[in-house]
Scaffold this motif. Structure first.
Motif, mmCIF file in Angstrom:
data_model
loop_
_atom_site.group_PDB
_atom_site.id
_atom_site.type_symbol
_atom_site.label_atom_id
_atom_site.label_comp_id
_atom_site.label_asym_id
_atom_site.label_seq_id
_atom_site.Cartn_x
_atom_site.Cartn_y
_atom_site.Cartn_z
ATOM 1 N N UNK A 94 -19.504 44.642 4.336
ATOM 2 C CA UNK A 94 -21.077 44.455 2.833
ATOM 3 C C UNK A 94 -21.211 45.474 4.225
ATOM 4 N N UNK A 95 -20.611 46.095 4.442
ATOM 5 C CA UNK A 95 -21.005 47.559 5.119
ATOM 6 C C UNK A 95 -19.458 48.890 4.438
ATOM 7 N N UNK A 96 -19.705 49.683 3.911
ATOM 8 C CA UNK A 96 -18.302 50.662 3.537
ATOM 9 C C UNK A 96 -18.787 51.397 5.023
ATOM 10 N N UNK A 97 -17.476 51.421 5.907
ATOM 11 C CA UNK A 97 -17.124 52.080 6.796
ATOM 12 C C UNK A 97 -16.354 53.392 6.585
ATOM 13 N N UNK A 98 -15.864 53.976 5.196
ATOM 14 C CA UNK A 98 -14.811 55.247 5.275
ATOM 15 C C UNK A 98 -14.287 54.757 3.824
ATOM 16 N N UNK A 99 -13.265 55.764 3.763
ATOM 17 C CA UNK A 99 -12.641 55.888 2.273
ATOM 18 C C UNK A 99 -11.743 55.836 2.036
ATOM 19 N N UNK A 100 -10.359 55.382 1.487
ATOM 20 C CA UNK A 100 -9.057 55.469 1.003
ATOM 21 C C UNK A 100 -8.916 56.701 0.054
ATOM 22 N N UNK A 101 -8.007 57.296 0.069
ATOM 23 C CA UNK A 101 -8.391 58.242 -1.488
ATOM 24 C C UNK A 101 -6.405 58.478 -1.901
ATOM 25 N N UNK A 102 -6.869 58.217 -3.239
ATOM 26 C CA UNK A 102 -5.175 59.472 -3.645
ATOM 27 C C UNK A 102 -5.884 59.712 -4.447
ATOM 28 N N UNK A 103 -4.422 60.783 -5.296
ATOM 29 C CA UNK A 103 -5.146 61.715 -5.967
ATOM 30 C C UNK A 103 -4.064 61.489 -7.338
ATOM 31 N N UNK A 104 -4.631 60.608 -8.591
ATOM 32 C CA UNK A 104 -3.978 60.756 -9.389
ATOM 33 C C UNK A 104 -4.567 61.184 -10.812
ATOM 34 N N UNK A 105 -4.217 62.316 -10.973
ATOM 35 C CA UNK A 105 -4.700 63.453 -11.878
ATOM 36 C C UNK A 105 -4.036 62.841 -13.483
ATOM 37 N N UNK A 106 -3.092 61.940 -13.382
ATOM 38 C CA UNK A 106 -3.070 61.002 -14.834
ATOM 39 C C UNK A 106 -2.875 59.717 -14.831
ATOM 40 N N UNK A 107 -3.860 59.362 -13.747
ATOM 41 C CA UNK A 107 -4.179 57.386 -13.464
ATOM 42 C C UNK A 107 -2.694 57.251 -13.167
ATOM 43 N N UNK A 108 -2.046 57.438 -12.808
ATOM 44 C CA UNK A 108 -0.819 56.908 -13.002
ATOM 45 C C UNK A 108 -0.593 55.604 -11.767
ATOM 46 N N UNK A 109 -1.494 55.328 -11.551
ATOM 47 C CA UNK A 109 -1.266 53.739 -10.320
ATOM 48 C C UNK A 109 -1.337 53.095 -11.140
#
Length: 392
Positions: A94-109
């Motif tokens: 329940x603790x946030x230690x970081x973030x994974x980021x992906x660029x998704x300009x067209x919400x293609x994921x």
């Protein structure tokens, strides 16, 4: 950085078929998947500078990513140089230690891939939590190592050696980062786990203690670590506070159990740097020369001992040219020709001013003891708060 974190970033990138970066909760870059696809200004700065700006951090945090338990899609912000992103919070217990980021300009994921991606983000959160806890445990060991109790020191030294963090018999130096005047807004703790794994660290409210192993007696690696740690600390300070952060370095010791002496020197060196008006950001105790006196007692006592009444008469005299001539003459080893050249005045003018200095102070500048008395007093006076009287 633990290599497992890079492996997880690569695995998430392969799963999503998008380049991914991992940042800690303070938005310092931890790992990234190399790529040649599109990249916005924020990602480019993150990779090149290893961090994001405060404005960008606040913008992303407005979407609730710090407490989110599920993926968060953030929109583009052209004014900030931000493309749309998918954020996967890296959480553990329940603790946030970081973030994974992906660029998704067209919400293609594809949303169907997100549960597996979040599982990997959870593994990243666990590793980051473990790394942070390891740093915390080592911080307690460092405090024990600097204890005044010999048995506590020996146990801590043996434990550090057994973990193969720093081996006994390897030269080690202590560093002390000190805030001269903490900002009114307070200080966010420095990201200690971004330092090399061989460095022991412990952070207080306005100071941080580091222990660094050395290849020998050369303090070069300690200076390099001081600059690196100072840069990490400055990231947490408001702009304009650079001069308020100093780093003192103690002389190396040949064994972990002897580190308290180096630490005391590092603290005194930081204290000296804080006292000198035109302060350097980093200095080692052996390099401070006569200024080491500033670390040896209360300012009032040192001022009484180091600045003789003869020197005080010169400080109280309103002619700044006379004081400057005295200091220049002393710094050139009593060389009249070099003094004149440095001040761009004629030799006869130098002789005239030296006679006035003798008259004001009552000192005989042909005597070594009087020269020493004057040089010590004029050198130490600014650092002891004894300001010359301004011209009338």
């Amino acid at each position: 950085m633990r290599p497992e974190l890079q492996d997880l970033v690569d695995e998430v990138s392969r799963l999503l078929q998008h380049p991914v970066t991992l940042e800690d909760r303070s938005f310092n870059l931890v790992a990234f998947h190399s790529h040649s696809e599109r990249m916005d200004d924020v990602r480019q700065r993150s990779i090149l500078e290893r961090k994001s700006s405060g404005e960008v951090r606040r913008w992303f945090e407005n979407f609730g990513i710090a407490t989110a338990t599920q993926p968060v899609r953030t929109p583009s912000a052209p004014e900030l140089g931000v493309l749309a992103r998918l954020c996967l919070p890296a959480r553990w217990k329940e603790v946030t230690h970081g973030y994974l980021w992906a660029i998704t300009e067209d919400n293609e994921i594809d949303d169907a891939l997100l549960p597996a991606a979040m599982e990997l983000a959870g593994r990243a959160g666990a590793l980051m939590a473990q790394q942070a806890r390891t740093r915390e445990d080592l911080g307690f060991l460092l405090q024990d190592l600097l204890s005044t109790d010999p048995d506590t020191v020996e146990r801590a030294a043996d434990e550090i050696d057994a973990r193969r963090i720093i081996r006994r018999g390897v030269p080690v130096a202590a560093l002390e980062l000190q805030l001269v005047r903490p900002p009114a807004s307070g200080v966010v703790p420095v990201n200690l786990w971004t330092l090399p794994r061989s460095v022991l660290a412990w952070a207080g409210e306005d100071h941080t203690t580091l222990l660094v192993p050395l290849p020998g007696e050369d303090l070069g690696p300690a200076h390099e670590l001081a600059r690196q740690a100072r840069a990490l600390y400055l990231e947490r300070l408001p702009a304009g506070n650079e001069a308020e952060l100093v780093v003192g370095i103690g002389a190396p010791r040949s064994d972990l159990a002897e580190l308290r002496a180096s630490w005391q020197q590092a603290r005194l060196a930081a204290r000296v740097l804080a006292a000198v008006p035109e302060r350097r950001p980093v200095a080692a105790w052996p390099e401070l020369g006569i200024y080491r006196l500033l670390g040896c007692g209360p300012t009032s006592v040192l001022a009484e001992a180091a600045v003789d009444t003869a020197v005080r008469r010169l400080l109280e005299h309103g002619d700044a040219d006379i004081r400057e001539t005295a200091l220049t003459y002393l710094r050139t080893g009593g060389n009249v020709q070099r003094t004149g050249a440095a001040l761009n005045i004629h030799r006869q003018t130098v002789y005239y001013r030296l006679q006035r200095i003798e008259k004001i102070t009552g000192l005989d500048l042909s005597k070594g003891e009087d020269l020493l008395l004057l040089h010590l007093g004029l050198t130490m006076a600014p650092a002891l708060g004894l300001v010359p009287t301004p011209p009338r």
